[in-house]
Motif scaffolding. Structure first.
Motif: not given
Length: 622
Positions: A317-323, A348-357, A498-508
């Protein structure tokens, strides 16, 4: 029609000769992809042709009144201008008329100025160009026209520079890594745009799908010489292989002739006739051909890996927002051994933030990230290597020790490891700040891998790497037994590893898709138009028969299908290797028996995999 003639150009740095006596031409309508290993003079030659650097020798001759534009890797823009001012600062007459018209629209009280601007738009038929201009800005996400260049990110500056040169409508366009800093949707739009527009292009790019779908000629710089291939990337690969094989045959023949002539040289009398002098001159030419060696060393990756326990990485249940910007919203996932996940999505959908977390650089707002006790991350970031003033290449590696452990208890010295990464003994004592961009990335990759990670996290690893290094990195990652998490805009790279994908579609929201990038594109293209990502004629034409196929498989079946395809390639390679050993005829007694058993085992594995592959294929088609 000839646009540019490059005549006998040469470039050296001190004693290091990059190339000499290079000659070629660029003609109207050519779309040339320029490929070479990092550090062999690729960027220098591009800069010389574009006029940003002087050659040591030779000339670059342009056709008169030719309009040329150059997109460097790092754009040179006026930081004090806004996006709109930067675009309208162009000397393009149509853009000037559109600018006047846009200003007239903002001042409705001045009817006379509006009428004059309207008539100018009509006179040069600028309406279509205005539509195209707005489409380009929209596609490149440059919607805030009042934002200053000084406030833009590196990616936004690259997109602005790209918009600028596309709108300037040049006859000839030079591009240095045009797809860097673009997301996948932009890359595919740009690919389609270049494929259909009447540009003459000369570009450096590592994006192999881009080379395949845009270029009609590939020019390669290798060992200081140019080789031209009149076709796309696939044509280049086929014909380069044939050229290398022919060169090897010619070298072998020269060696045989050299031995014969060497024997004659040793036996010849001291009295020299005109005929014998001619033969002596020929002898030295034969000697040069016979001793010709291909400098095609590849990066050898055989680094050890820490043992991995049963608990890998868990996100609860990981969540992250900036403003107001929501990047992750209660995301959950439990990683398993050997997972190979690609991360895609718009910028801008959070890919690098995801790795940094995951790696602990950023803390989530809510939820837990649990890392197994045995997990050792190897994190390759976009920032690259931290350059210290006065530091030499060898010093970077010695920070990790003079000796580096390999598989099966072996070890190599820091010098030997660098040689495996294509840094020869002389290069190892160069200052890091003098390395090319690609060489720095290769050195950085070396520092990540020598720490023996069992969970590799790669953020845009393909930027600035040459195609040779990319192929070797891909082969290493295919054999890497640990976990793999990759953010990349390189579609060819993603499809391969890669075998499968995490697709960042926006809005978390993050979609877990069972397949590689091409699989996802086929799936996305089969959905409703509003849910599509941008499509190109190439993917529609090539993949229309595959629509709604792989989605019929379960998640585990899809993973199995992808794994079988990779395993079959490896098994076929092993089969060929053993067959070539038999063909040499050097095996004896027990060796023949041992290799025969190995070969039969591989053949059985191939048949078993092929049967299962057919079962899954039939299920997909049904």
């Amino acid at each position: 029609m000839n646009y540019v003639s490059v005549e006998n150009v040469a470039k050296s740095f001190g004693e290091r000769i990059l190339f000499k006596n290079i000659s070629f031409g660029i003609n109207e309508g050519q779309k040339i992809g320029f490929v070479a290993k990092n550090g062999t003079g690729k960027t220098s030659l591009l800069n010389i042709i574009a006029g940003d650097e002087d050659p040591d020798e030779g000339l670059v001759v342009y056709r008169k009144n030719l309009k040329v534009a150059f997109l460097p890797q790092e754009p040179n823009l006026d930081p004090n201008l806004t996006i709109e001012q930067t675009i309208f600062a162009s000397d393009n007459e149509t853009l000037q008329v559109i600018n006047t018209y846009e200003k007239a629209l903002q001042n409705p009280d001045d009817a006379e100025a509006y009428q004059k601007a309207f008539e100018q738009m009509d006179a040069i038929n600028a309406w279509d160009f205005e539509t195209q201009y707005k489409q380009i800005l929209f596609k490149l996400k440059l919607d805030n026209l009042n934002k200053k260049v000084s406030e833009l990110s590196g990616g936004q500056k690259k997109r602005l520079a790209l918009a600028n040169i596309l709108l300037s409508k040049p006859n000839l366009l030079y591009l240095d890594e045009p797809t860097n800093h673009l997301d996948l949707e932009m890359i595919e739009w740009l690919e389609e745009y270049f494929a259909k527009e009447n540009f003459t292009l000369f570009m450096v790019t590592h994006d192999r799908y881009f080379l395949e779908n845009v270029c009609n000629e590939i020019v390669e710089l290798e060992n200081g010489k140019l080789y031209s291939y009149k076709g796309n990337y696939a044509y280049y690969l086929d014909n380069k292989e044939a050229r290398v094989a022919n060169e090897q045959i010619a070298t072998d023949k020269a060696k045989q002739l050299y031995k014969k002539e060497l024997d004659w040289m040793r036996r010849q009398p001291k009295a020299r006739t005109t005929k014998s002098k001619s033969r002596i001159d020929d002898f030295y030419e034969i000697k040069e051909r016979a001793h010709k060696r291909r400098n095609d060393h590849e990066v050898q990756l055989e680094i050890n890996m820490e043992r991995m326990g049963s608990k890998i990485l868990e996100l609860h249940k990981v969540s992250k927002s900036f403003d107001d910007l929501v990047l992750l919203d209660k995301f959950e996932y439990v990683f398993k051994k050997g997972e190979r996940i690609g991360v895609i999505g718009k910028n801008g959908t959070g890919k690098s933030t995801f790795l940094n977390m995951i790696t602990g650089a950023i803390t989530p707002d809510h939820g837990k990230i649990i890392i197994g006790d045995t997990i050792k991350f190897g994190y390759y970031t976009q920032r690259g290597i931290n350059i210290k003033e006065g530091q030499k290449v060898i010093d970077v590696i010695r920070e990790f020790g003079d000796y580096i452990p390999l598989k099966k208890g072996r070890q190599i010295s820091a010098q030997q490891l660098l040689e495996r990464f294509l840094f020869d003994r002389k290069k190892q004592y160069d200052f890091v700040e003098k390395l090319s961009g690609g060489e720095r990335k290769r050195l950085y990759l070396c520092t990540v891998l020598i720490q023996n990670p069992n969970f590799l996290i790669l953020d845009e690893p393909t930027n600035d790497l040459d195609i040779v290094t990319l192929n070797v990195l891909e082969n290493f990652l295919l054999d890497f037994p640990g976990c793999l998490l990759v953010v990349s805009h390189d579609r060819y790279f993603m499809d391969k590893i890669v075998d499968h994908l995490f697709v960042f579609t926006g809005d978390g929201a993050i979609q877990d898709f069972p397949g590689n990038y091409t699989d996802y594109r086929i799936y996305a293209d089969s959905k409703e138009p509003e849910k599509k990502i941008s499509e190109t004629p190439e993917t529609k034409g090539k993949n229309s028969w595959k629509k709604e196929t792989k989605v019929a498989l379960s998640y585990n079946e899809q993973k199995e299908f992808n794994r079988i395809e990779r395993d079959l390639k490896k098994l076929e390679l092993q089969k060929k290797e053993i067959e070539s050993i038999f063909a040499e005829g050097k095996l004896e007694g027990d060796q023949i028996n041992d290799e025969s058993l190995k070969l039969q085992k591989i053949i059985d594995q191939i048949e078993e995999n092929e049967m299962r592959w057919l079962e899954l294929s039939e299920k997909m088609e049904g």
